[in-house]
Design a protein around this motif. Structure first.
Motif, PDB file in Angstrom:
ATOM      1  N   ALA A   1      -9.628 -16.848  -0.127  1.00  0.00           N
ATOM      2  CA  ALA A   1     -10.070 -18.118   0.466  1.00  0.00           C
ATOM      3  C   ALA A   1      -9.703 -18.205   1.943  1.00  0.00           C
ATOM      4  O   ALA A   1     -10.408 -18.849   2.727  1.00  0.00           O
ATOM      5  CB  ALA A   1      -9.456 -19.287  -0.301  1.00  0.00           C
ATOM      6  N   ASP A   2      -8.601 -17.537   2.336  1.00  0.00           N
ATOM      7  CA  ASP A   2      -8.194 -17.578   3.746  1.00  0.00           C
ATOM      8  C   ASP A   2      -8.918 -16.546   4.594  1.00  0.00           C
ATOM      9  O   ASP A   2      -8.623 -16.386   5.784  1.00  0.00           O
ATOM     10  CB  ASP A   2      -6.674 -17.381   3.874  1.00  0.00           C
ATOM     11  CG  ASP A   2      -6.212 -16.010   3.373  1.00  0.00           C
ATOM     12  OD1 ASP A   2      -7.064 -15.197   2.954  1.00  0.00           O
ATOM     13  OD2 ASP A   2      -4.990 -15.752   3.414  1.00  0.00           O
ATOM     14  N   GLY A   3      -9.865 -15.804   3.980  1.00  0.00           N
ATOM     15  CA  GLY A   3     -10.650 -14.818   4.711  1.00  0.00           C
ATOM     16  C   GLY A   3     -10.100 -13.413   4.677  1.00  0.00           C
ATOM     17  O   GLY A   3     -10.734 -12.480   5.195  1.00  0.00           O
ATOM     18  N   THR A   4      -8.937 -13.199   4.042  1.00  0.00           N
ATOM     19  CA  THR A   4      -8.350 -11.858   3.961  1.00  0.00           C
ATOM     20  C   THR A   4      -9.150 -10.975   3.009  1.00  0.00           C
ATOM     21  O   THR A   4      -9.409 -11.359   1.861  1.00  0.00           O
ATOM     22  CB  THR A   4      -6.886 -11.925   3.476  1.00  0.00           C
ATOM     23  OG1 THR A   4      -6.134 -12.766   4.350  1.00  0.00           O
ATOM     24  CG2 THR A   4      -6.266 -10.534   3.452  1.00  0.00           C
ATOM     25  N   ARG A   5      -9.568  -9.813   3.497  1.00  0.00           N
ATOM     26  CA  ARG A   5     -10.268  -8.836   2.658  1.00  0.00           C
ATOM     27  C   ARG A   5      -9.247  -7.872   2.055  1.00  0.00           C
ATOM     28  O   ARG A   5      -8.334  -7.411   2.732  1.00  0.00           O
ATOM     29  CB  ARG A   5     -11.280  -8.013   3.464  1.00  0.00           C
ATOM     30  CG  ARG A   5     -12.459  -8.780   3.968  1.00  0.00           C
ATOM     31  CD  ARG A   5     -13.366  -7.854   4.776  1.00  0.00           C
ATOM     32  NE  ARG A   5     -14.108  -6.909   3.955  1.00  0.00           N
ATOM     33  CZ  ARG A   5     -14.041  -5.587   4.069  1.00  0.00           C
ATOM     34  NH1 ARG A   5     -13.239  -5.022   4.948  1.00  0.00           N
ATOM     35  NH2 ARG A   5     -14.783  -4.808   3.303  1.00  0.00           N
ATOM     36  N   TRP A   6      -9.431  -7.565   0.789  1.00  0.00           N
ATOM     37  CA  TRP A   6      -8.567  -6.611   0.108  1.00  0.00           C
ATOM     38  C   TRP A   6      -9.420  -5.479  -0.459  1.00  0.00           C
ATOM     39  O   TRP A   6     -10.595  -5.684  -0.795  1.00  0.00           O
ATOM     40  CB  TRP A   6      -7.798  -7.289  -1.022  1.00  0.00           C
ATOM     41  CG  TRP A   6      -6.745  -8.225  -0.529  1.00  0.00           C
ATOM     42  CD1 TRP A   6      -6.895  -9.552  -0.238  1.00  0.00           C
ATOM     43  CD2 TRP A   6      -5.381  -7.898  -0.250  1.00  0.00           C
ATOM     44  NE1 TRP A   6      -5.708 -10.080   0.204  1.00  0.00           N
ATOM     45  CE2 TRP A   6      -4.760  -9.093   0.206  1.00  0.00           C
ATOM     46  CE3 TRP A   6      -4.622  -6.728  -0.333  1.00  0.00           C
ATOM     47  CZ2 TRP A   6      -3.414  -9.144   0.577  1.00  0.00           C
ATOM     48  CZ3 TRP A   6      -3.288  -6.771   0.025  1.00  0.00           C
ATOM     49  CH2 TRP A   6      -2.690  -7.964   0.480  1.00  0.00           C
ATOM     50  N   TYR A   7      -8.834  -4.328  -0.560  1.00  0.00           N
ATOM     51  CA  TYR A   7      -9.499  -3.181  -1.197  1.00  0.00           C
ATOM     52  C   TYR A   7      -8.831  -2.911  -2.525  1.00  0.00           C
ATOM     53  O   TYR A   7      -7.616  -2.674  -2.585  1.00  0.00           O
ATOM     54  CB  TYR A   7      -9.420  -1.954  -0.294  1.00  0.00           C
ATOM     55  CG  TYR A   7      -9.752  -0.647  -0.992  1.00  0.00           C
ATOM     56  CD1 TYR A   7     -10.949  -0.495  -1.691  1.00  0.00           C
ATOM     57  CD2 TYR A   7      -8.861   0.429  -0.963  1.00  0.00           C
ATOM     58  CE1 TYR A   7     -11.246   0.690  -2.347  1.00  0.00           C
ATOM     59  CE2 TYR A   7      -9.155   1.616  -1.605  1.00  0.00           C
ATOM     60  CZ  TYR A   7     -10.349   1.746  -2.300  1.00  0.00           C
ATOM     61  OH  TYR A   7     -10.641   2.918  -2.954  1.00  0.00           O
ATOM     62  N   ARG A   8      -9.596  -2.948  -3.584  1.00  0.00           N
ATOM     63  CA  ARG A   8      -9.099  -2.630  -4.923  1.00  0.00           C
ATOM     64  C   ARG A   8      -9.134  -1.119  -5.098  1.00  0.00           C
ATOM     65  O   ARG A   8     -10.204  -0.528  -5.243  1.00  0.00           O
ATOM     66  CB  ARG A   8      -9.953  -3.327  -5.979  1.00  0.00           C
ATOM     67  CG  ARG A   8      -9.961  -4.846  -5.871  1.00  0.00           C
ATOM     68  CD  ARG A   8     -10.810  -5.457  -6.962  1.00  0.00           C
ATOM     69  NE  ARG A   8     -10.324  -5.016  -8.269  1.00  0.00           N
ATOM     70  CZ  ARG A   8     -11.021  -5.147  -9.399  1.00  0.00           C
ATOM     71  NH1 ARG A   8     -12.233  -5.686  -9.383  1.00  0.00           N
ATOM     72  NH2 ARG A   8     -10.512  -4.728 -10.539  1.00  0.00           N
TER      73      ARG A   8
END
Length: 386
Positions: free
Chosen positions: A250-257
């Motif tokens: 929601a804060d715009g942080t992208r994560w890689y799974r």
């Protein structure tokens, strides 16, 4: 942005193409995939397509900013210097060696052709140079199989041993490094840095379990996830897969799974293996990565590969494929393997077979070709488990 392949897979052609893509106006470089020119998102430096060790293709879109961020973060961790390209230039590890060299304004030394210890040693020792009276540090990236070949050669060739000692750091990535191999490297005087990452993170972004500056890591439902400026933009022409693998908070942080299991202890990442590299044997979940780690802890089996096989009794089992067993009793090796795995992982995880081959098939990246090894192992099986 136009996406074009280099003139050839020759490292020098890839170097020229990446220089234009990273330091100039492009075009973006297509590596490992369809040679036909295509379009890529604006800001793309490279699209790295690989089928990986399991045969599933993916085309990863890596921006200029991501490559540069990764290269600068590596320099901040290790220091600046000269780089030797000894891994394929069309894979992300090779791309990053080239980009690090370009940003340091140094032409990388190149070992072309099939990997052999003697040309590697000659190239490494030929890199010696000084600036303002001080020696310029040298660095290289290797996969474990290359390191093991160099260590084997160093036993009878002091030139190879000297070459290994000449590097300020040797980055080892692509797959887990057996503890016995790392111990051998330390005995020779080689300074090893284990890296963790993938094309989706612009190469290694966690060094010896500690993330590079700007890289975030967390564990969600047992899965390692990474964030930061080194993340790729996603997969070419595959928005659904991109959204699934690169969730946005929601804060715009992208994560890689990553698809890897692991844990973080005192800020240090410990990867336990692929979450999908699990078999169900007699109703028990068995991580083949944990089995392989136990097998590779046995002297002489540091490069062994563990693959799943069908089992008439238990549903699924595993086999250990290993090269260099000429003149060795395979049943004796199987006994050692089963004891070691039983102690480290548990009785249900014990492999059913040892398969000896003259040479392990590998991908051009130097990683074991697990799809080919699995096909080989599935030619027969046994239900023995006691």
């Amino acid at each position: 942005m136009r996406l074009e392949p280099p003139a050839s897979g020759d490292p020098r052609d890839v170097l020229r193409a990446l220089r234009a893509a990273v330091l100039g106006a492009g075009p973006a470089v297509a590596l490992g995939g369809d040679a036909a020119p295509r379009e890529a998102p604006a800001g793309t430096a490279a699209v790295v397509t690989t089928s990986g060790s399991t045969g599933v293709p993916k085309s990863v879109v890596i921006s200029r900013n991501a490559l540069i961020s990764s290269a600068y973060a590596t320099a901040a961790r290790l220091g600046e210097g000269a780089w030797l390209l000894a891994v394929p230039a069309t894979y992300v590890a090779g791309v990053q060696v080239i980009v690090r060299a370009l940003l340091a304004d140094r032409e990388p030394a190149v070992v072309a052709g099939p990997f052999r210890p003697e040309p590697f040693a000659a190239a490494a020792l030929g890199m010696a140079s000084h600036l303002d009276g001080a020696r310029v540090p040298t660095y290289t990236s290797l996969v474990p199989a290359q390191l093991q070949r160099l260590l084997d050669a160093a036993q009878h060739d002091d030139t190879v041993a000297q070459a290994l000692r000449s590097f300020e750091a040797i980055l080892i990535g692509g797959q887990a490094l057996a503890p016995a191999v790392r111990e051998r490297a330390a005995e020779v005087g080689a300074r090893i840095v284990r890296t963790y990452g993938s094309s989706e993170t612009s190469g290694g972004c966690v060094y010896d379990g500690v993330p590079l500056d700007g890289v975030g890591m967390r564990i969600v439902a047992g899965e390692v996830q990474l964030s930061g400026p080194t993340l790729a933009d996603g997969y070419l022409d595959d928005p659904a897969r991109t959204a699934s693998v690169f969730p946005v908070e929601a804060d715009g942080t992208r994560w890689y799974r990553t698809g890897d299991g692991g844990e973080i202890v005192d800020g240090v990442l410990h990867v336990t293996g692929r979450l999908d590299n699990v078999i169900v044997s007699g109703g028990v979940n068995v991580s083949l990565d944990r089995v392989e780690a136990a097998v590779r802890g046995i002297r002489g089996l540091e490069s062994a590969v563990v693959v799943p096989i069908p089992d008439a009794t238990w549903g699924q089992g595993s086999a250990v494929v290993v090269a260099g067993l000429s003149g060795v009793d395979e049943s004796e090796v199987l006994d050692r393997v089963r004891r070691a795995v039983g102690e480290a992982v548990g009785a249900p995880a014990r492999p059913a077979r040892v398969i000896a081959v003259d040479e392990l098939p590998t991908l051009t990246s130097g990683k074991p070709d697990r799809a080919a090894l699995r096909r080989l192992a599935e030619t027969g099986t046994t239900g023995a488990r006691d």
